[in-house]
Motif scaffolding. Structure first.
Motif, short mmCIF file in Angstrom:
data_model
loop_
_atom_site.label_atom_id
_atom_site.label_comp_id
_atom_site.label_asym_id
_atom_site.label_seq_id
_atom_site.Cartn_x
_atom_site.Cartn_y
_atom_site.Cartn_z
N SER A 48 0.99 -1.10 -0.02
CA SER A 48 0.12 -0.01 0.14
C SER A 48 0.86 1.15 0.03
O SER A 48 0.68 2.18 -0.71
CB SER A 48 -1.04 0.13 1.30
N THR A 49 1.79 1.24 0.76
CA THR A 49 2.71 2.39 0.80
C THR A 49 3.76 2.44 -0.24
O THR A 49 3.74 3.90 -0.90
CB THR A 49 3.68 2.10 2.20
N THR A 50 4.14 1.47 -1.00
CA THR A 50 4.82 1.39 -2.37
C THR A 50 3.84 2.08 -3.46
O THR A 50 4.32 2.99 -3.97
CB THR A 50 5.13 0.37 -2.57
N GLY A 88 -10.04 10.55 1.73
CA GLY A 88 -9.86 9.80 0.59
C GLY A 88 -8.18 10.04 0.10
O GLY A 88 -7.47 10.20 0.93
N LEU A 89 -8.11 9.55 -1.11
CA LEU A 89 -6.83 9.45 -1.55
C LEU A 89 -6.27 10.77 -2.08
O LEU A 89 -5.06 11.15 -1.86
CB LEU A 89 -6.85 8.70 -2.99
N LEU A 90 -7.20 11.70 -2.24
CA LEU A 90 -6.62 13.08 -2.58
C LEU A 90 -5.53 13.85 -1.58
O LEU A 90 -4.56 14.46 -2.06
CB LEU A 90 -7.86 14.19 -2.81
N PRO A 91 -6.08 14.06 -0.32
CA PRO A 91 -5.26 14.55 0.59
C PRO A 91 -3.90 13.91 0.95
O PRO A 91 -2.86 14.53 0.97
CB PRO A 91 -5.91 14.71 1.99
N LYS A 92 -3.91 12.55 0.46
CA LYS A 92 -2.51 11.68 0.60
C LYS A 92 -1.70 12.29 -0.37
O LYS A 92 -0.41 12.47 -0.46
CB LYS A 92 -2.90 10.23 0.81
N LEU A 93 -2.27 12.32 -1.80
CA LEU A 93 -1.37 12.80 -3.01
C LEU A 93 -1.17 14.09 -2.74
O LEU A 93 0.20 14.43 -3.38
CB LEU A 93 -2.32 12.47 -4.05
N ILE A 94 -1.73 14.77 -2.18
CA ILE A 94 -1.27 16.27 -1.99
C ILE A 94 -0.22 16.38 -1.06
O ILE A 94 0.74 17.20 -1.38
CB ILE A 94 -2.57 17.18 -1.48
N LEU A 152 -3.14 10.29 8.19
CA LEU A 152 -4.27 11.14 8.22
C LEU A 152 -5.72 10.30 8.21
O LEU A 152 -6.76 10.90 8.45
CB LEU A 152 -4.40 11.55 6.81
N GLY A 153 -5.39 8.72 8.14
CA GLY A 153 -6.56 7.96 8.62
C GLY A 153 -6.67 6.99 7.61
O GLY A 153 -7.61 6.28 7.26
N ALA A 154 -5.40 6.37 6.98
CA ALA A 154 -5.44 5.21 6.11
C ALA A 154 -5.85 3.93 6.79
O ALA A 154 -5.72 3.89 8.15
CB ALA A 154 -4.11 5.00 5.39
N GLY A 176 2.78 3.54 7.61
CA GLY A 176 2.49 4.55 8.50
C GLY A 176 1.59 4.14 9.71
O GLY A 176 1.56 4.23 10.89
N VAL A 177 0.38 3.29 9.20
CA VAL A 177 -0.63 2.56 10.08
C VAL A 177 -0.16 1.44 10.64
O VAL A 177 -0.17 1.47 12.13
CB VAL A 177 -1.91 2.22 9.26
N TYR A 178 0.75 0.87 10.12
CA TYR A 178 1.44 -0.40 11.20
C TYR A 178 2.45 0.47 12.06
O TYR A 178 2.35 -0.33 13.29
CB TYR A 178 2.35 -1.16 10.06
N MET A 179 2.90 1.47 11.83
CA MET A 179 4.10 2.09 12.81
C MET A 179 3.18 2.72 13.92
O MET A 179 3.54 2.64 15.27
CB MET A 179 4.76 3.10 12.15
N THR A 180 1.94 3.08 13.51
CA THR A 180 0.94 3.96 14.73
C THR A 180 0.55 2.87 15.56
O THR A 180 0.41 3.05 16.86
CB THR A 180 -0.15 4.52 14.07
#
Length: 253
Positions: free
Chosen positions: A59-61, A118-124, A197-199, A204-208
């Motif tokens: 997912s991160t890749t 969604g995906l948009l804020p992550k891409l930003i 951000l909420g994925a 990032g989720v795994y680390m949290t």
């Protein structure tokens, strides 16, 4: 490859030495695993937990790659526009510099409020950390053209379009690839931050989750994965650089 064959053993040797010292110091100090696990414990967790970690890595890749491509596209377009329009460059360039002084970790919650989960804020987020190195590197590269060659093409009747594509772009390629190397490594960091951000999945989720449960060994597994993924992206850019700038080693353009 030749560099790795000649000198690659040096950094590997240093890393192995550091891991050995780390292992010895932690065991001698009898540190609890939740505080600082040994490298062997981290490696054991990486192997045993690979099945659960693999979807997060994929997912991160994926999101890092998408954000990197968007960031590179935006960065190159901005660089070309600023190069071809000096008045616009003088007006906008200071704003570009100021944009990099805004901490992404602070901006991220605002992006969620504005654009949702969604995906948009992550891409930003990834685009913001990737486009600036490309823009600056490309702008610097466009200025590397020898003035004599530029005057020669102008005297030969070359148009601005021909001057840009046949002279300025080739000379800017080394600088552009330098920016790409930086952006490639930043994209992974940006992807991890964006996943906070909420994925639903990702490193990032795994680390949290690992940090909140005091699984320090899993946190180090995530850190190791981020480092290796960044090196992987960096290696791809180096390979592309050698392919597209073969003329550099031959002393011609």
């Amino acid at each position: 490859m030749k560099y790795l064959q000649r000198k690659g053993w040096r950094p590997v040797s240093v890393l192995l030495l550091l891991f050995v010292l780390w292992e010895i110091i932690v065991k001698q100090a009898e540190m609890p695993e939740w505080l600082l696990p040994t490298p062997s414990k981290i490696l054991k967790e990486a192997v045993s937990g690979w099945t659960n970690f693999y979807p997060d890595l994929v997912s991160t890749t994926g999101i890092a790659t998408e954000g990197f491509l968007v960031g590179v596209g935006v960065g190159l377009v901005v660089a070309v526009l600023l190069h071809l329009m000096p008045a616009l460059r003088d007006s906008v360039y200071p704003l570009l510099i100021l944009s990099q002084n805004v901490p992404i970790i602070v901006l991220a919650p605002l992006l969620v409020i504005w654009f949702g989960f969604g995906l948009l804020p992550k891409l930003i987020v990834i685009t913001l950390v990737c486009f600036f190195p490309i823009t600056v590197a490309a702008l610097d590269g466009f200025k590397q053209v020898p003035i004599a060659q530029k005057h020669y093409m102008l005297m030969a009747g070359a148009s601005k379009t021909q001057l840009f594509w046949k002279l300025e772009c080739p000379y800017a390629l080394p600088s552009i690839f330098s920016g790409l190397k930086i952006s490639a490594t930043y994209s992974v960091m940006g992807a991890v931050i964006s996943e906070w951000l909420g994925a639903e999945k990702g490193i990032g989720v795994y680390m949290t989750l690992a940090s909140s449960s005091f699984r320090t060994d899993k946190v180090f597994v995530a850190i190791l994965a981020i480092m290796l993924l960044s090196l992987f992206f960096f290696g791809i850019i180096i390979g592309l650089e050698k392919y597209f700038i073969r003329w550099k080693g031959k002393g011609g353009a």
